[in-house]
Enzyme design. Structure first.
Site, PDB file in Angstrom:
ATOM      1  N   CYS A  78      11.111  11.349 -52.610  1.00 41.65           N
ATOM      2  CA  CYS A  78      12.432  11.968 -52.605  1.00 41.65           C
ATOM      3  C   CYS A  78      13.252  11.438 -53.787  1.00 41.65           C
ATOM      4  O   CYS A  78      13.085  10.299 -54.205  1.00 41.65           O
ATOM      5  CB  CYS A  78      13.152  11.664 -51.295  1.00 41.65           C
ATOM      6  N   ARG A 135      18.021   5.564 -53.211  1.00 45.57           N
ATOM      7  CA  ARG A 135      17.688   4.359 -52.437  1.00 45.57           C
ATOM      8  C   ARG A 135      16.185   4.181 -52.242  1.00 45.57           C
ATOM      9  O   ARG A 135      15.754   3.224 -51.589  1.00 45.57           O
ATOM     10  CB  ARG A 135      18.386   4.424 -51.067  1.00 45.57           C
ATOM     11  N   CYS A 167      16.837  10.905 -44.602  1.00 42.25           N
ATOM     12  CA  CYS A 167      16.793  11.792 -45.782  1.00 42.25           C
ATOM     13  C   CYS A 167      17.855  12.907 -45.661  1.00 42.25           C
ATOM     14  O   CYS A 167      17.836  13.692 -44.712  1.00 42.25           O
ATOM     15  CB  CYS A 167      15.399  12.410 -45.912  1.00 42.25           C
TER      16      CYS A 167
END
Ligand code: CO
Length: 193
Positions: free
Chosen positions: A42, A46, A101
């Site tokens: 992704c 982070r 997410c």
């Protein structure tokens, strides 16, 4: 511009650190790229692939997009995969999702997000194909976690079914989920090594 100037300062400090530890560091890296892994993760800031796996530049070929979507019609991802397999000779493909997410959360909501809806529709598709997996999941958190996992599993299956991997069966495809809360990776699907 203060924040941008800081980036250039930090870059100089980082490059100096690396050179101090090994004078040939950048020269050696410039000669050859031989990563063993292709990371599909992704874009979330982070979940930086190198940092969470303690790997160095040169060790991991990386592709990131919103919610680590694998779509065999995505020319960007397919080019990355072909290059990684045929030219870099990577041995492992890792599809890594993460709990918490935002892309998954957006896909699971009924709201509209403009152009992003086209992208998120790939996740909604995975949801539709797995509706029964959500039976008995009472909280939103549990449902979102399940969707994160199903999205990774779907990605692994798509890659395994792709022509590229069918003709290069020695490549191991892994499905992992990273937990933002403790920094730990979990195996969810695919390869065992
Ligand atoms: Co994400």
């Amino acid at each position: 511009m203060e924040i941008i100037s800081k980036i250039f300062l930090e870059n100089k400090a980082w490059a100096a650190d690396k050179s101090n530890m090994d004078k040939e560091y950048f020269y050696k890296l410039s000669l050859i790229q031989e990563p063993d892994f292709l990371w599909i993760g992704c874009s979330d800031s982070r979940v930086p692939a190198n940092e969470i796996t303690n790997t160095e530049p040169g060790e991991m070929f990386v592709h990131r997009n919103i919610a680590n979507v694998v779509d065999l019609n995505d020319i960007n991802l397919m080019s990355v995969m072909q290059y990684a397999v045929e030219y870099l000779k990577i041995k492992h493909i890792i599809v890594c999702g993460h709990y918490g997410c935002g892309g998954i959360k957006a896909a699971m909501s009924k709201d509209s997000f403009g152009k992003m809806d086209i992208w998120l529709s790939k996740i909604k598709e995975v949801y539709s194909q797995n509706v029964s997996s959500f039976d008995g999941l009472e909280t939103e958190e549990a449902r979102l976690k399940k969707m994160v996992e199903l999205n990774v599993i779907a990605g692994v299956k798509k890659i395994q079914s792709s022509e590229l991997i069918q003709s290069n069966p020695e490549i191991v495809v892994h499905g992992w989920v990273y937990d933002l809360l403790d920094g730990i990776l979990h195996r969810i699907a695919g390869g065992t090594t």
